[in-house]
Motif scaffolding. Sequence first.
Motif, PDB file in Angstrom:
ATOM      1  N   GLN A 157      40.428  -2.296 -41.012  1.00  5.49           N
ATOM      2  CA  GLN A 157      40.608  -3.340 -40.044  1.00  5.49           C
ATOM      3  C   GLN A 157      42.215  -3.648 -39.915  1.00  5.49           C
ATOM      4  N   THR A 158      42.615  -3.394 -41.013  1.00  7.04           N
ATOM      5  CA  THR A 158      44.216  -3.558 -41.265  1.00  7.04           C
ATOM      6  C   THR A 158      44.898  -2.506 -40.357  1.00  7.04           C
ATOM      7  N   HIS A 159      44.466  -1.140 -40.795  1.00  2.41           N
ATOM      8  CA  HIS A 159      44.911   0.022 -40.035  1.00  2.41           C
ATOM      9  C   HIS A 159      44.522   0.058 -38.611  1.00  2.41           C
ATOM     10  N   LEU A 160      43.630  -0.519 -38.086  1.00  5.75           N
ATOM     11  CA  LEU A 160      43.207  -0.370 -36.654  1.00  5.75           C
ATOM     12  C   LEU A 160      44.095  -1.585 -35.992  1.00  5.75           C
ATOM     13  N   ASN A 161      44.299  -2.479 -36.581  1.00  2.00           N
ATOM     14  CA  ASN A 161      45.451  -3.653 -35.936  1.00  2.00           C
ATOM     15  C   ASN A 161      46.666  -2.746 -35.789  1.00  2.00           C
ATOM     16  N   LEU A 162      47.118  -2.063 -36.768  1.00  4.59           N
ATOM     17  CA  LEU A 162      48.330  -1.284 -36.680  1.00  4.59           C
ATOM     18  C   LEU A 162      48.383  -0.107 -35.521  1.00  4.59           C
ATOM     19  N   ILE A 163      47.028   0.385 -35.444  1.00  4.65           N
ATOM     20  CA  ILE A 163      46.850   1.480 -34.367  1.00  4.65           C
ATOM     21  C   ILE A 163      46.834   0.710 -33.022  1.00  4.65           C
ATOM     22  N   PHE A 164      46.342  -0.503 -33.002  1.00  2.00           N
ATOM     23  CA  PHE A 164      46.467  -1.226 -31.699  1.00  2.00           C
ATOM     24  C   PHE A 164      48.097  -1.618 -31.448  1.00  2.00           C
ATOM     25  N   ALA A 165      48.802  -1.664 -32.342  1.00  3.19           N
ATOM     26  CA  ALA A 165      50.180  -2.168 -32.229  1.00  3.19           C
ATOM     27  C   ALA A 165      50.739  -0.843 -31.844  1.00  3.19           C
ATOM     28  N   ARG A 166      50.338  -0.095 -32.445  1.00  3.75           N
ATOM     29  CA  ARG A 166      51.457   1.531 -32.003  1.00  3.75           C
ATOM     30  C   ARG A 166      50.774   1.867 -30.535  1.00  3.75           C
ATOM     31  N   THR A 167      49.541   1.710 -30.303  1.00  3.56           N
ATOM     32  CA  THR A 167      49.185   1.797 -29.106  1.00  3.56           C
ATOM     33  C   THR A 167      50.064   1.322 -28.036  1.00  3.56           C
ATOM     34  N   ARG A 168      50.117   0.041 -27.795  1.00  6.43           N
ATOM     35  CA  ARG A 168      50.799  -0.917 -27.120  1.00  6.43           C
ATOM     36  C   ARG A 168      52.240  -0.268 -26.819  1.00  6.43           C
ATOM     37  N   THR A 169      52.938  -0.070 -28.164  1.00  7.22           N
ATOM     38  CA  THR A 169      54.276   0.690 -27.991  1.00  7.22           C
ATOM     39  C   THR A 169      54.142   1.959 -27.239  1.00  7.22           C
ATOM     40  N   LEU A 170      53.307   2.850 -27.538  1.00  9.60           N
ATOM     41  CA  LEU A 170      53.000   4.231 -27.024  1.00  9.60           C
ATOM     42  C   LEU A 170      52.887   4.068 -25.506  1.00  9.60           C
ATOM     43  N   TRP A 171      52.261   2.951 -25.123  1.00 10.04           N
ATOM     44  CA  TRP A 171      51.885   2.866 -23.495  1.00 10.04           C
ATOM     45  C   TRP A 171      53.464   2.405 -23.110  1.00 10.04           C
ATOM     46  N   GLU A 212      56.416   3.203 -23.961  1.00 12.06           N
ATOM     47  CA  GLU A 212      57.215   4.327 -24.009  1.00 12.06           C
ATOM     48  C   GLU A 212      56.796   5.181 -22.790  1.00 12.06           C
ATOM     49  N   SER A 213      55.529   5.509 -23.100  1.00  8.22           N
ATOM     50  CA  SER A 213      54.797   6.558 -21.920  1.00  8.22           C
ATOM     51  C   SER A 213      55.149   5.752 -20.648  1.00  8.22           C
ATOM     52  N   ALA A 214      55.043   4.693 -20.195  1.00  5.29           N
ATOM     53  CA  ALA A 214      55.182   4.389 -18.830  1.00  5.29           C
ATOM     54  C   ALA A 214      56.758   4.199 -18.518  1.00  5.29           C
ATOM     55  N   ALA A 215      57.755   4.031 -19.646  1.00  5.86           N
ATOM     56  CA  ALA A 215      59.159   4.319 -19.099  1.00  5.86           C
ATOM     57  C   ALA A 215      59.362   5.804 -19.040  1.00  5.86           C
ATOM     58  N   ARG A 216      58.818   6.712 -19.618  1.00  5.16           N
ATOM     59  CA  ARG A 216      59.212   8.223 -19.591  1.00  5.16           C
ATOM     60  C   ARG A 216      58.879   8.627 -18.027  1.00  5.16           C
ATOM     61  N   ILE A 217      57.528   7.928 -17.470  1.00  3.70           N
ATOM     62  CA  ILE A 217      57.259   8.315 -15.923  1.00  3.70           C
ATOM     63  C   ILE A 217      58.394   7.720 -15.192  1.00  3.70           C
ATOM     64  N   PRO A 273      61.445   4.297 -15.368  1.00  2.70           N
ATOM     65  CA  PRO A 273      61.908   3.125 -16.221  1.00  2.70           C
ATOM     66  C   PRO A 273      61.334   1.719 -15.356  1.00  2.70           C
ATOM     67  N   GLU A 274      60.893   1.719 -14.263  1.00  3.66           N
ATOM     68  CA  GLU A 274      60.313   0.735 -13.454  1.00  3.66           C
ATOM     69  C   GLU A 274      58.911   0.405 -13.837  1.00  3.66           C
ATOM     70  N   LEU A 275      58.205   1.517 -14.214  1.00  4.05           N
ATOM     71  CA  LEU A 275      56.712   1.159 -14.451  1.00  4.05           C
ATOM     72  C   LEU A 275      56.223   0.515 -15.553  1.00  4.05           C
ATOM     73  N   GLN A 276      55.482  -0.788 -15.297  1.00  7.01           N
ATOM     74  CA  GLN A 276      55.114  -1.511 -16.237  1.00  7.01           C
ATOM     75  C   GLN A 276      53.944  -0.901 -16.942  1.00  7.01           C
ATOM     76  N   VAL A 277      53.580  -1.543 -18.187  1.00  5.21           N
ATOM     77  CA  VAL A 277      52.371  -0.956 -18.784  1.00  5.21           C
ATOM     78  C   VAL A 277      51.028  -1.014 -18.110  1.00  5.21           C
ATOM     79  N   GLY A 278      50.811  -2.152 -17.328  1.00  6.18           N
ATOM     80  CA  GLY A 278      49.527  -2.237 -16.653  1.00  6.18           C
ATOM     81  C   GLY A 278      49.541  -1.088 -15.667  1.00  6.18           C
ATOM     82  N   GLY A 279      50.471  -0.859 -14.836  1.00  6.84           N
ATOM     83  CA  GLY A 279      50.574  -0.032 -13.984  1.00  6.84           C
ATOM     84  C   GLY A 279      50.200   1.505 -14.606  1.00  6.84           C
ATOM     85  N   TYR A 280      50.855   1.814 -15.849  1.00  8.76           N
ATOM     86  CA  TYR A 280      50.671   3.121 -16.307  1.00  8.76           C
ATOM     87  C   TYR A 280      49.061   3.078 -16.658  1.00  8.76           C
ATOM     88  N   LYS A 281      48.432   2.178 -17.190  1.00  9.79           N
ATOM     89  CA  LYS A 281      47.021   2.195 -17.621  1.00  9.79           C
ATOM     90  C   LYS A 281      46.140   2.362 -16.198  1.00  9.79           C
TER      91      LYS A 281
END
Length: 151
Positions: free
Chosen positions: A20-34, A36-41, A43-51
């Motif tokens: 459970q601890t590691h899943l929480n860390l993965i979820f936090a990392r996933t939000r960061t990755l989203w 970063e990914s949105a910004a790479r596409i 800079p104005e793209l929001q995470v919600g738009g990326y999803k």
Amino acid sequence: MVTSEAAMSSDVDTALSDLQTHLNLIFARTRTLWKESAARIDPELQVGGYKLLTFIERADQANAHELAERFEMDKSVISRQVRMLEELGLIESRPDERDGRLRVLTATPAAHAALAQLRRDHATRLRTVVAGLTQDEITAASKVFRLLSEV
């Protein structure tokens, strides 16, 4: 005296707590990755738009109603994100042939290319992270994630 069954139960509880601890860390990392990914596409793209964009691209097409239902978002939020994706040139919208009230959303060639590059980069990163694991260990991890995704 602690029975062997109680000790095993305690070991399982400890292992589940660690999972459970590691899943929480993965979820936090996933939000960061989203983010970063949105910004790479764009800079104005929001995470919600990326999803939304990744869903539209993988599904080949979608409409705002499907997106609102799938992501449990208010239709006004979907509308704003869709408008932003159109303005950024990442999706196109056309009338639905079966129901003229609906708009069919599709990813543009630029979106396909950007998302394909992101997937390649993410795959390279994942390969690096799991390089020390055996195929059986990777398969076991995949099974755990599949089971968790079905909960």
